[in-house]
Design an enzyme around this catalytic site. Structure first.
Site, PDB file in Angstrom:
ATOM      1  N   PRO A 147      -9.903   7.020   6.173  1.00 44.44           N
ATOM      2  CG  PRO A 147     -10.753   9.147   6.629  1.00 44.44           C
ATOM      3  CD  PRO A 147     -11.188   7.725   6.403  1.00 44.44           C
ATOM      4  CE1 TYR A 148      -5.545   3.048  12.370  1.00 41.77           C
ATOM      5  CE2 TYR A 148      -6.865   1.299  11.395  1.00 41.77           C
ATOM      6  CZ  TYR A 148      -5.819   1.706  12.199  1.00 41.77           C
ATOM      7  OH  TYR A 148      -5.041   0.771  12.825  1.00 41.77           O
ATOM      8  N   GLY A 149      -6.904   3.910   7.528  1.00 46.57           N
ATOM      9  CA  GLY A 149      -6.020   3.082   6.705  1.00 46.57           C
ATOM     10  C   GLY A 149      -5.102   3.936   5.843  1.00 46.57           C
ATOM     11  CB  SER A 151      -3.514   8.238   8.534  1.00 46.76           C
ATOM     12  OG  SER A 151      -3.986   7.263   9.446  1.00 46.76           O
TER      13      SER A 151
END
Ligand code: UDP
Length: 343
Positions: A147-149, A151
């Site tokens: 999810p970090y990448g 987002s």
């Protein structure tokens, strides 16, 4: 230039602020101090004097951002959540802060007619590139695996869409997307350092073990398809990273769309980093074998060809031991980081 630095009380943002002040710019730091440090405000204030201004505010407060942007020539947008593992556990927060925060910032920038944006993106937007795509160039397909990448990739798309709309409306707007590899090290003069809570990054954790503050490093997987079985990353010194921002800012004319990876081009495995930490500190760093961490790609190494060719950027402090020495110098002086001065 007057630059607004979101997240300017955090690790990379504070180093960027220091460099901008050193170069004679005016800086407004906009930070909610959730993960940033009040202590950096004092340090940077003392250095920058009246060229430094601190505004405590949240990215989601669009009105406060709009006010802070009055008279600003460029934004460097560092404020974000940036831990892969945490993003898997709490995607709601990552999407809200990273994408919601960037949308709010772009809205405020539109209203304030701020013409330039330098955005902190990440090699995590590439996901797990196939072996033939490593080292990773900017045209590598982006397929994030956490999810970090995801987002951050969504923010890139949002910025491109907004720039296109501004172009159609005749508004001057230039943007840069800088996809960072693994940022480490700290100000070589040890004025600023790296202090995260929670700390999840490899080098700071190794140094905490060396200081006796943690029992051991857990190596997240030793069965990866890499030469020593541990994950490979491209570690780039924060002052080199900041130098890339300054170079990009100089080129950021209205209408410019600049996209660069920022990493040295040299990969180091978790085991190599661990051994370098032992070497640099001269202390034991205990380790234990752990499971693979969800969301971790096995190898991420940059191809720095484009940024070298177009901006003349090279990493001056690319040696792993030098990076760790700089981190260690600050950490030894500040064994509890910025200590009780948070908030
Ligand atoms: N890592 C590890 N143990 C830790 C923290 C990190 O083995 O306690 C590994 C992690 O799996 C990755 C590398 O170190 O392969 C760098 O992780 P870090 O969290 O520093 O940065 P990331 O690559 O996730 O942005």
């Amino acid at each position: 230039m007057h630059v607004l630095v979101t997240g300017g009380a955090g690790y990379i943002g504070s180093h960027a602020t220091l460099r901008l002040l050193e170069d004679g710019h005016r800086v407004t730091v906009y930070d909610n101090l959730d993960r940033g440090h009040q202590a950096t405000v004092k340090i940077l204030q003392a250095f920058g004097g009246e060229r430094y201004r601190f505004v405590r505010g949240d990215l989601l407060e669009t009105e406060a951002l709009r006010t802070a942007l009055a008279g600003v020539d460029a934004v460097m947008h560092f404020a974000a959540l940036a831990h892969v593992g945490e993003s898997v556990i709490d995607p709601f927060r990552y999407w809200s802060v990273n994408l919601g925060g960037t949308l709010s910032l772009l809205t405020a920038m539109r209203d304030a007619k701020t013409p330039r944006l330098v955005f902190s993106s990440t090699c995590a937007t590439y996901g797990e590139p196939p072996p033939e795509r490593i080292p990773i160039a900017e045209d590598c397909p982006q397929a994030p695996v956490n999810p970090y990448g995801a987002s951050k990739l969504a923010c890139e798309r949002l910025i491109k869409d907004v720039a296109e709309a501004h172009r159609r409306n005749g508004l001057p707007f230039g943007f840069a997307l800088l996809r960072y590899f693994n940022v480490c090290g700290s100000d070589p003069k040890a004025r600023l350092g790296e202090d995260h809570d929670p700390e999840t990054h490899l080098i700071p954790i190794c140094l905490e073990v060396a200081l006796g503050q943690r029992k051991e490093l857990t190596v997240f997987g030793e069965d990866w398809d890499t030469p020593d079985g541990t994950c490979i990353r491209d570690y780039v010194h924060v002052t080199d990273l900041v130098d890339a921002h300054v170079r990009v800012l100089e080129k950021l004319a209205p209408g410019a769309e600049l996209i660069y990876n920022v990493g040295t081009g040299q990969g180091a495995s978790v085991r190599e980093v661990l051994n370098a930490c032992r070497r640099v500190t001269g202390r034991p760093v205990a380790e234990r074998r752990g499971d693979r961490r969800p969301g971790d790609p096995p190898a991420l190494v940059n191809s720095p060809a484009k940024i070298r060719r177009e901006l003349g950027w090279t990493a001056a402090r690319a040696n792993l031991d030098v990076m760790i020495e700089d981190s260690w110098r600050w950490r030894k002086d500040h064994p509890h980081g910025y200590g009780g001065s948070r908030r």
